[in-house]
Each structure stands twice: as structure tokens, then as C-alpha cells.
Scaffold this active site. Structure first.
Site, PDB file in Angstrom:
ATOM      1  CB  ALA A 163      -0.919   0.004   1.217  1.00  0.00           C
ATOM      2  CB  ALA A 164       2.049   3.515  -2.269  1.00  0.00           C
ATOM      3  CB  SER A 165       0.888   8.221  -0.841  1.00  0.00           C
ATOM      4  OG  SER A 165       1.677   8.257  -2.002  1.00  0.00           O
ATOM      5  CB  ALA A 167      -2.339   2.806  -6.059  1.00  0.00           C
ATOM      6  CD  GLN A 168      -5.663  -0.776  -0.785  1.00  0.00           C
ATOM      7  OE1 GLN A 168      -5.570   0.220  -0.050  1.00  0.00           O
ATOM      8  NE2 GLN A 168      -6.432  -1.816  -0.479  1.00  0.00           N
ATOM      9  CB  VAL A 169      -0.283  -3.977  -5.054  1.00  0.00           C
ATOM     10  CG1 VAL A 169      -0.143  -5.145  -6.028  1.00  0.00           C
ATOM     11  CG2 VAL A 169       0.303  -2.702  -5.655  1.00  0.00           C
ATOM     12  CE  LYS A 183       0.551   1.696  -8.605  1.00  0.00           C
ATOM     13  NZ  LYS A 183       1.798   2.198  -9.242  1.00  0.00           N
ATOM     14  CG  ASP A 315       9.539   6.687  -6.535  1.00  0.00           C
ATOM     15  OD1 ASP A 315      10.381   7.158  -5.753  1.00  0.00           O
ATOM     16  OD2 ASP A 315       8.397   6.358  -6.177  1.00  0.00           O
TER      17      ASP A 315
END
Length: 546
Positions: A163-165, A167-169, A183, A315
Site C-alpha cells: 500500500a502506498a499513498s 494506490a494499493q496492490v 494495482k 522513483d
């Protein structure tokens, strides 16, 4: 207290205007009245919190530094103290507002040009994640694919694997039993992005007005460009496939396959790839993988992106680079998250390759000339410091640490620089240079965690700078005769360059030995001195050949 109340009133006033105005306009036409109100209320809270924090930080700088002359030792000590205090406040803001504020904090922490206190504090945001409930994620998938989950997936885990800022997978299996990673973009993200970016624009303009020497507009503009790219999963899929084509002949690099029929701007379905974070030293040890080999492979991949392909992953933090063991201490690097890429201007790619060749050969005239071409002008003399940790006048071997006298001289010179000098330098850099600086900063961080010596990075850049000067980035990188001959020529040039670096190191050691021998064994001194002088003649002739 009065200062705090003034900032608070300003924050509420501006927050109300921003939150309701921008939120209402950014809501889609089919949004309900209740949805618009909810978004507006959320915008008020987030914008007010941001304005209050930045206002307090600005007031802190103004108030705390008012008694210190800019060139005094006390000024620098107090400035570092305020940097640290302000960075902690910004960290708290990012943690509270989440979403794009976390992305902004991550973005700033990777910039080489920000004070070290900000990089140190905000770097903790790299591992922060707040997953959404699966019910909301499920609605996004169904809306985008136009099918119920049971029609597409044999199984889809409700617990995200990452999970990121934004989206999540989720891990799953398709109906034909293919293992996939899905994603999914968080709902309502584009509307919140408009509010957050508008707030950041206003704040950066205001801070630049209060502090004319600090020009943040360009950083915010670059961040905004990156966010627009990252929110388009179709573009991310295209970037992924282009990178896969660029490395199609390299078995050590793995790019997940894209399932286009299950991919939209908000949902990205790709091949599930196993592996552990590139900086997981315990995992590397258990798998019998040498961290130094991982570091070299990583630098080769990104050096090829920069100098040869001119298409650079923007990134490369550890969560986006996995190591997958393939047995007997071997491995492949899995590259994830292809949302942010920079396609370098061809002339910039060539000039940047020439710059690294000049940096490795420590050619001050060429560095100055290339600095002019890259738009850096009078700040060209700082390019060796930024990239190699050497001054323009340095005579020490590239692999060694900077001499104490050199450090003292550099510190004295840097103390004379004002904030507007740094701002002018940053404004003079072309956009591609800023992107490269950010990528290089992230790579340095990973290399440090892997325990790789600094020359691993320098030699990788040197090697692929040679390739970049002999290979046309626009031609197919297959087994054409032109490509093979160019590669052989670049390899020979690189081997020649590496030999010279070895000779330079030997000269340095012989120089130390010469002084020792002169004092201890007079008869041997002439022989060592002759060898020392001969090597200098050899290296001068070699430099003319490259």
C-alpha cells in the site's frame, strides 16, 4: 501567542476558501450534492492544516533568525536548528493529511538540493502506507473493468500486499489460473489532488514572496508533473513495456508483464513477481547473494537507463526494486512502479555522458565547458562536488576520500554562498538535470544500505557514459553489426579508462611512498621517483588518446 493566533486565523480563512471553492469545481458533474459537500469539508480540513503549518514555519524562520547576521556562525547553527524543527512539523503535516502530502514529502526527501535536516526527517515517509477498506477498492475495480470480480478472478486477496499513498496492490489469480498483482487507485484521488496541488501552489508562491531567495515554484511544478503522470496507470503500463523492450537482452532484469484487457487509468493488472526489497540484507545473506553484486547490477541497470536509453525510472526506492534468487548466488532484479519516468532530451543525454567522462578524468576545462552547455554557468565548478565528492581543483585519486585541506577549503567557500546562490543554481538547471539528481540521490541511499563502496557507482556511470557516447539511443539495441561494433568500441574505451584509474591510484600510493623513502632510504628514492615520473608521462599520453 499573537503570532500563532494570526497564523491560525489566516489558515482557517484561506482553508475555507480553498476547500470549498476548489473541491466544488473539481467534483465531476455526476457527483451528488452530498459527495461535493463531503469533499469540500475534507478540503477545508486538509488545506487549513497545511496553511497553518507552513505559516507557522515561515514565522519561525523570520522570528528566530532576526537577530543573526547571515554570515555569522550563530546564524548557521540557528538555521540548522530551525530546519530540524520545521522538518518535524512538515512530517506531522504529511502524516495527518496523507495522500499527496505523503508523496510530496517523499519527493522532497529525495532531492539533493534541500537541507539535510529535511531529507533525514522526511525520509521516514518512504515506508508509510494506509490501505483503504477492500469494499471501496472493489467498487473501483468493478467500475473500471465493467465486470464483477467473480467474472475476472479465480481468487483476489482482500488484504493488500503493498500500500502506498495513491494506490494499493492485491494478489490474485485470473480465471485461467495466471498469477497477477492488481494495482488499484484510491477512490476520489483526482479530486483531492486538485485541492492539494492548488494549496501547494498558493503556499509556494506565498513563501517565495516572503523569502525572495527561496524559490520553491519549480519544485512544486516538477512534483505536479510527476503526480499527473503517476495517476495515469495506462501511461505506467506503457512505460513498463518500453523499459522491458530496452532490457529485452538482459536476463538479470525482470519487468512484470501487463494484462492490457484488465488495465485502465485507475486499475493496473500485471504479472505477479516474487522477490524481496533490494536493501533487505538478511534476505540476501540467507539466499547466499552478495550485496556488492546486487549493488553493481543495480548501478549497471540505472546507468544504462540514463546514459544509453535516455529513459529513466524516477522513483528507485527499495520498495520498487526486488531481488529474486535464481540459485547458486545468482539473482534477477525486478523493477516495479513505472509511473514516474523522465525521457531525456537527446542533446542532454550526450552532454551528460560527456560530463561524466570529464568528471572521471578530472578535466576542469571540459567540465566548465559542459556546464555552460547544460545551462549551469558559473556554478559548473560545483558539479564535481555534487557527483563525485571532489572539487574542481582536486588532485587526489577519485576513489579516495577528500583530503582534509580540500574539505576545509570547500567549507570556507560554501559558507560564502547565500541562499539566492543556491536558488539561482537550481533555476539554471534544465528539468532533465533535476530528475537525474533525484534519481541519483535515491540510488546513493540504496548503495549505502548495501554497503557498497563509492567507486562502484562512479565506475558504473563511467562505463555507461562511454556506451552513451558511442551508441545512438534511438536505434534498436539488438545484435546489429553497428550496435555490436559500438559496444566493443565503448568496452575498449572503458577498459582504457579503468586502467587509467588504477594507474592514478598507484601514483597516489607511490607519491606517499616517495616521501617516506626520501626520509628513510635515500638510495632507493631516485628509483621510486623515476617510476613515479614515468607513470605521470604514461598517463598524460593515455589521456590524449581517450
Amino acid at each position: 501567542m499573537a503570532r500563532s493566533r494570526w497564523v491560525s486565523k489566516l489558515a482557517v480563512g484561506l482553508g475555507l476558501g480553498l476547500g470549498f471553492g476548489v473541491a466544488w469545481q473539481s467534483s465531476s458533474g455526476d457527483s451528488s450534492h452530498a459527495e461535493k459537500l463531503t469533499l469540500a469539508a475534507d478540503g477545508v480540513v486538509r488545506s487549513s492544516r497545511a496553511i497553518f503549518t507552513i505559516g507557522f514555519v515561515v514565522a519561525d524562520y523570520k522570528y528566530s533568525l532576526r537577530r543573526f547576521p547571515p554570515d555569522s556562525p550563530g546564524y548557521r547553527a540557528k538555521l540548522s536548528e530551525i530546519h530540524l524543527r520545521s522538518a518535524k512539523k512538515l512530517l506531522k503535516l504529511c502524516e495527518s493529511n496523507k495522500g499527496f502530502y505523503v508523496k510530496a514529502g517523499q519527493f522532497v526527501s529525495a532531492l539533493r538540493q534541500v537541507p539535510k535536516e529535511y531529507s533525514m526527517i522526511l525520509s521516514s515517509l518512504q515506508d508509510q502506507a494506509n490501505p483503504y477498506p477492500f469494499k471501496e477498492i472493489k467498487e473501483v475495480i468493478i467500475k473500471n473493468l465493467g465486470k464483477d470480480l467473480s467474472q475476472v478472478f479465480l481468487f483476489l486477496d482482500e488484504q493488500p500486499i503493498a500500500a502506498a499513498s495513491i494506490a494499493q496492490v492485491h494478489h490474485g489469480f485470473l480465471k485461467d489460473n495466471q498469477e497477477v498483482a492488481v494495482k488499484v487507485q484510491y477512490p476520489g484521488l483526482k479530486q483531492r489532488m486538485k485541492i492539494d496541488l492548488t494549496t501547494m501552489d498558493i503556499l509556494s508562491t506565498s513563501v517565495s514572496w516572503i523569502f525572495p531567495d527561496y524559490r520553491f515554484d519549480r519544485i512544486v511544478s516538477e512534483f505536479e508533473r510527476a503526480m499527473h503522470l503517476e495517476l495515469d496507470f495506462v501511461q505506467e503500463a506503457n512505460n513498463s513495456e518500453k523499459t522491458a523492450r530496452n532490457f529485452k537482452m538482459n536476463n538479470a532484469v525482470k519487468i512484470p508483464h501487463i494484462f492490457w484487457d484488465l488495465t485502465t487509468s485507475q486499475v493496473l493488472t500485471m504479472e505477479f513477481c516474487r522477490g524481496q526489497k533490494v536493501d533487505d540484507l538478511d534476505f540476501l545473506k540467507q539466499s547466499g547473494i552478495n550485496p556488492l553484486k546486487v549493488a553493481k547490477a543495480l548501478m549497471d541497470v540505472f546507468s544504462e537507463m540514463i546514459f544509453v536509453h535516455g529513459f529513466v525510472h524516477g522513483d528507485p526506492h527499495p520498495g520498487n526494486i526486488l531481488v529474486y534468487p535464481v540459485g547458486h548466488g545468482n539473482f534477477s532484479l525486478v523493477l516495479l512502479d513505472h509511473g514516474i519516468y523522465t525521457e531525456l532530451d537527446e542533446m542532454f543525454r550526450i552532454n551528460y555522458s560527456q560530463l561524466w567522462k570529464a568528471l572521471i578524468l578530472q578535466d576542469p576545462q571540459k567540465i566548465q565547458q559542459l556546464g555552460e552547455q547544460l545551462g549551469v554557468g558559473k556554478y559548473s565548478k560545483y558539479l564535481p562536488v555534487i557527483f563525485t565528492g571532489r572539487t574542481m581543483e582536486s588532485k587526489s585519486v577519485l576513489r579516495t576520500q577528500m583530503a582534509n585541506e580540500e574539505k576545509i577549503r570547500l567549507k570556507q567557500e560554501l559558507r560564502s554562498l547565500k541562499m539566492d546562490d543556491l536558488s539561482s543554481f537550481m533555476e539554471s538547471l534544465p528539468p532533465d538535470f533535476l530528475s537525474i539528481l533525484r534519481t541519483d540521490g535515491l540510488l546513493r541511499s540504496v548503495m549505502s544500505k548495501l554497503g557498497a563502496p563509492r567507486h562502484v557507482r562512479l565506475l558504473a556511470y563511467a562505463k555507461f557514459a562511454m556506451y552513451g557516447l558511442t551508441i545512438n539511443s534511438n536505434v534498436d539495441k539488438g545484435f546489429s553489426v553497428e550496435h555490436v561494433l559500438s559496444r566493443i568500441k565503448a568496452d575498449i574505451t572503458y577498459l582504457h579508462l579503468r586502467l587509467l584509474l588504477g594507474i592514478l591510484e598507484l601514483i597516489s600510493k607511490l607519491g606517499d611512498m616517495r616521501h617516506y623513502v626520501k626520509n628513510k632510504i635515500g638510495n632507493i628514492y631516485e628509483m621510486v621517483n623515476f617510476l613515479y615520473s614515468s607513470l605521470f608521462v604514461l598517463i598524460e599520453r593515455s589521456l590524449r588518446v581517450i
